[in-house]
Design a protein around this motif. Structure first.
Motif, PDB file in Angstrom:
ATOM      1  N   ARG A  56      30.513  59.033  63.437  1.00  0.00           N
ATOM      2  CA  ARG A  56      29.334  58.662  64.224  1.00  0.00           C
ATOM      3  C   ARG A  56      28.397  57.818  63.377  1.00  0.00           C
ATOM      4  O   ARG A  56      27.372  58.280  62.894  1.00  0.00           O
ATOM      5  N   LYS A  57      28.742  56.557  63.171  1.00  0.00           N
ATOM      6  CA  LYS A  57      27.936  55.661  62.329  1.00  0.00           C
ATOM      7  C   LYS A  57      26.519  55.483  62.874  1.00  0.00           C
ATOM      8  O   LYS A  57      25.583  55.303  62.115  1.00  0.00           O
ATOM      9  N   ASP A  58      26.362  55.529  64.181  1.00  0.00           N
ATOM     10  CA  ASP A  58      25.049  55.285  64.773  1.00  0.00           C
ATOM     11  C   ASP A  58      24.072  56.438  64.563  1.00  0.00           C
ATOM     12  O   ASP A  58      22.898  56.329  64.868  1.00  0.00           O
ATOM     13  N   TRP A  59      24.532  57.549  64.001  1.00  0.00           N
ATOM     14  CA  TRP A  59      23.676  58.711  63.810  1.00  0.00           C
ATOM     15  C   TRP A  59      22.503  58.383  62.891  1.00  0.00           C
ATOM     16  O   TRP A  59      21.351  58.673  63.199  1.00  0.00           O
ATOM     17  N   LEU A  60      22.768  57.780  61.747  1.00  0.00           N
ATOM     18  CA  LEU A  60      21.707  57.458  60.788  1.00  0.00           C
ATOM     19  C   LEU A  60      21.368  55.975  60.737  1.00  0.00           C
ATOM     20  O   LEU A  60      20.442  55.583  60.036  1.00  0.00           O
ATOM     21  N   THR A  61      22.092  55.146  61.453  1.00  0.00           N
ATOM     22  CA  THR A  61      21.797  53.716  61.417  1.00  0.00           C
ATOM     23  C   THR A  61      21.041  53.260  62.659  1.00  0.00           C
ATOM     24  O   THR A  61      20.729  52.086  62.783  1.00  0.00           O
ATOM     25  N   SER A  62      20.729  54.165  63.562  1.00  0.00           N
ATOM     26  CA  SER A  62      19.998  53.780  64.774  1.00  0.00           C
ATOM     27  C   SER A  62      18.518  53.609  64.451  1.00  0.00           C
ATOM     28  O   SER A  62      18.033  54.013  63.396  1.00  0.00           O
ATOM     29  N   THR A  63      17.798  53.009  65.362  1.00  0.00           N
ATOM     30  CA  THR A  63      16.363  52.807  65.158  1.00  0.00           C
ATOM     31  C   THR A  63      15.589  54.115  65.267  1.00  0.00           C
ATOM     32  O   THR A  63      14.429  54.174  64.874  1.00  0.00           O
ATOM     33  N   ALA A  64      16.202  55.172  65.790  1.00  0.00           N
ATOM     34  CA  ALA A  64      15.525  56.462  65.843  1.00  0.00           C
ATOM     35  C   ALA A  64      15.356  57.034  64.439  1.00  0.00           C
ATOM     36  O   ALA A  64      14.405  57.761  64.169  1.00  0.00           O
ATOM     37  N   PHE A  65      16.274  56.705  63.534  1.00  0.00           N
ATOM     38  CA  PHE A  65      16.179  57.183  62.150  1.00  0.00           C
ATOM     39  C   PHE A  65      15.221  56.313  61.352  1.00  0.00           C
ATOM     40  O   PHE A  65      14.246  56.794  60.811  1.00  0.00           O
ATOM     41  N   LEU A  66      15.495  55.040  61.247  1.00  0.00           N
ATOM     42  CA  LEU A  66      14.628  54.078  60.573  1.00  0.00           C
ATOM     43  C   LEU A  66      14.566  52.809  61.413  1.00  0.00           C
ATOM     44  O   LEU A  66      15.592  52.203  61.687  1.00  0.00           O
ATOM     45  N   ASP A  67      13.381  52.414  61.810  1.00  0.00           N
ATOM     46  CA  ASP A  67      13.210  51.196  62.594  1.00  0.00           C
ATOM     47  C   ASP A  67      12.758  50.080  61.661  1.00  0.00           C
ATOM     48  O   ASP A  67      11.572  49.867  61.449  1.00  0.00           O
ATOM     49  N   CYS A  68      13.728  49.372  61.086  1.00  0.00           N
ATOM     50  CA  CYS A  68      13.418  48.320  60.114  1.00  0.00           C
ATOM     51  C   CYS A  68      12.812  47.087  60.772  1.00  0.00           C
ATOM     52  O   CYS A  68      12.108  46.322  60.119  1.00  0.00           O
ATOM     53  N   ALA A  70      10.478  46.987  62.910  1.00  0.00           N
ATOM     54  CA  ALA A  70       9.038  47.128  63.109  1.00  0.00           C
ATOM     55  C   ALA A  70       8.238  46.893  61.823  1.00  0.00           C
ATOM     56  O   ALA A  70       7.022  46.775  61.865  1.00  0.00           O
ATOM     57  N   ILE A  71       8.913  46.812  60.692  1.00  0.00           N
ATOM     58  CA  ILE A  71       8.225  46.621  59.413  1.00  0.00           C
ATOM     59  C   ILE A  71       7.977  45.134  59.202  1.00  0.00           C
ATOM     60  O   ILE A  71       8.883  44.315  59.327  1.00  0.00           O
ATOM     61  N   GLU A  72       6.732  44.796  58.867  1.00  0.00           N
ATOM     62  CA  GLU A  72       6.372  43.385  58.712  1.00  0.00           C
ATOM     63  C   GLU A  72       6.561  42.883  57.280  1.00  0.00           C
ATOM     64  O   GLU A  72       6.900  41.727  57.074  1.00  0.00           O
ATOM     65  N   ASN A  73       6.342  43.710  56.296  1.00  0.00           N
ATOM     66  CA  ASN A  73       6.480  43.322  54.902  1.00  0.00           C
ATOM     67  C   ASN A  73       7.966  43.110  54.606  1.00  0.00           C
ATOM     68  O   ASN A  73       8.788  43.994  54.838  1.00  0.00           O
ATOM     69  N   GLU A  74       8.305  41.942  54.068  1.00  0.00           N
ATOM     70  CA  GLU A  74       9.710  41.599  53.810  1.00  0.00           C
ATOM     71  C   GLU A  74      10.356  42.509  52.763  1.00  0.00           C
ATOM     72  O   GLU A  74      11.519  42.874  52.879  1.00  0.00           O
ATOM     73  N   ALA A  75       9.598  42.874  51.737  1.00  0.00           N
ATOM     74  CA  ALA A  75      10.145  43.742  50.688  1.00  0.00           C
ATOM     75  C   ALA A  75      10.457  45.127  51.247  1.00  0.00           C
ATOM     76  O   ALA A  75      11.532  45.695  51.001  1.00  0.00           O
ATOM     77  N   LYS A  76       9.523  45.669  52.027  1.00  0.00           N
ATOM     78  CA  LYS A  76       9.745  46.984  52.638  1.00  0.00           C
ATOM     79  C   LYS A  76      10.860  46.921  53.674  1.00  0.00           C
ATOM     80  O   LYS A  76      11.629  47.867  53.824  1.00  0.00           O
ATOM     81  N   LYS A  77      10.932  45.798  54.377  1.00  0.00           N
ATOM     82  CA  LYS A  77      12.000  45.634  55.372  1.00  0.00           C
ATOM     83  C   LYS A  77      13.365  45.598  54.686  1.00  0.00           C
ATOM     84  O   LYS A  77      14.330  46.189  55.162  1.00  0.00           O
ATOM     85  N   GLY A  78      13.460  44.907  53.538  1.00  0.00           N
ATOM     86  CA  GLY A  78      14.712  44.873  52.781  1.00  0.00           C
ATOM     87  C   GLY A  78      15.091  46.247  52.250  1.00  0.00           C
ATOM     88  O   GLY A  78      16.257  46.638  52.282  1.00  0.00           O
ATOM     89  N   LEU A  79      14.102  46.998  51.774  1.00  0.00           N
ATOM     90  CA  LEU A  79      14.348  48.361  51.297  1.00  0.00           C
ATOM     91  C   LEU A  79      14.816  49.253  52.442  1.00  0.00           C
ATOM     92  O   LEU A  79      15.742  50.051  52.288  1.00  0.00           O
ATOM     93  N   CYS A  80      14.183  49.096  53.594  1.00  0.00           N
ATOM     94  CA  CYS A  80      14.574  49.868  54.773  1.00  0.00           C
ATOM     95  C   CYS A  80      15.997  49.526  55.209  1.00  0.00           C
ATOM     96  O   CYS A  80      16.793  50.415  55.522  1.00  0.00           O
ATOM     97  N   THR A  81      16.327  48.254  55.196  1.00  0.00           N
ATOM     98  CA  THR A  81      17.682  47.827  55.571  1.00  0.00           C
ATOM     99  C   THR A  81      18.716  48.369  54.581  1.00  0.00           C
ATOM    100  O   THR A  81      19.784  48.841  54.986  1.00  0.00           O
ATOM    101  N   ALA A  82      18.385  48.333  53.295  1.00  0.00           N
ATOM    102  CA  ALA A  82      19.297  48.872  52.289  1.00  0.00           C
ATOM    103  C   ALA A  82      19.500  50.371  52.477  1.00  0.00           C
ATOM    104  O   ALA A  82      20.615  50.886  52.367  1.00  0.00           O
TER     105      ALA A  82
END
Length: 145
Positions: A56-68, A70-82
């Protein structure tokens, strides 16, 4: 270019063989020393979470877990994506669960130092002595009546 020439069935067979060899090597390493009950439990739970994450890959990769998004800062968005990509792999989840369980669960009585185990073994000896005394008193009562 070369990977495009290989038929998908051959590529799938090679991948399966590769991962099976890795699994067998891992099992060989794990069983070089006898596994305790505690380590078998930790291994089973962490494998369950790891395989569950793969299924179930979508369990932790869905926007319910982390919504990357919605983050405006590029550095934080990259950290969230990682973090989302890392949490989408079974290896990471299994490793994290194993590390947490290893730090939380108490050690086996056999692996404890003598000073740590003495209070626990003293309780067991007292309990066994009490049970022996109760059985002996029941036998005496049965013989008397």
């Amino acid at each position: 270019m070369i990977l495009q020439i290989i038929p998908l069935s051959v590529f799938g067979g090679m991948s399966t063989f590769l991962f099976a060899n890795i699994a067998v090597s891992g099992i060989k390493v794990m069983t070089s020393e006898p596994l305790t009950r505690r380590s078998r439990f930790i291994l089973a739970i962490s494998l369950s979470f790891g395989v569950g994450t793969i299924i179930r890959k979508d369990w932790l990769t869905s926007t319910a877990f982390l919504d990357c998004g919605a983050i405006e800062n590029e550095a934080k968005k990259g950290l969230c994506t990682a973090a989302t990509v890392t949490m989408g792999t079974g290896y990471a989840i299994g490793c994290i669960v194993a590390l947490l369980l290893n730090s939380i669960l108490p050690a086996d009585l056999e692996s404890m130092e003598e000073e740590e185990a003495l209070p626990l073994t003293a309780k067991k000896v007292e309990e066994s002595e009490e049970s022996v005394e109760s059985v002996e008193s029941e036998k005496l009562e049965a013989e008397i009546s």
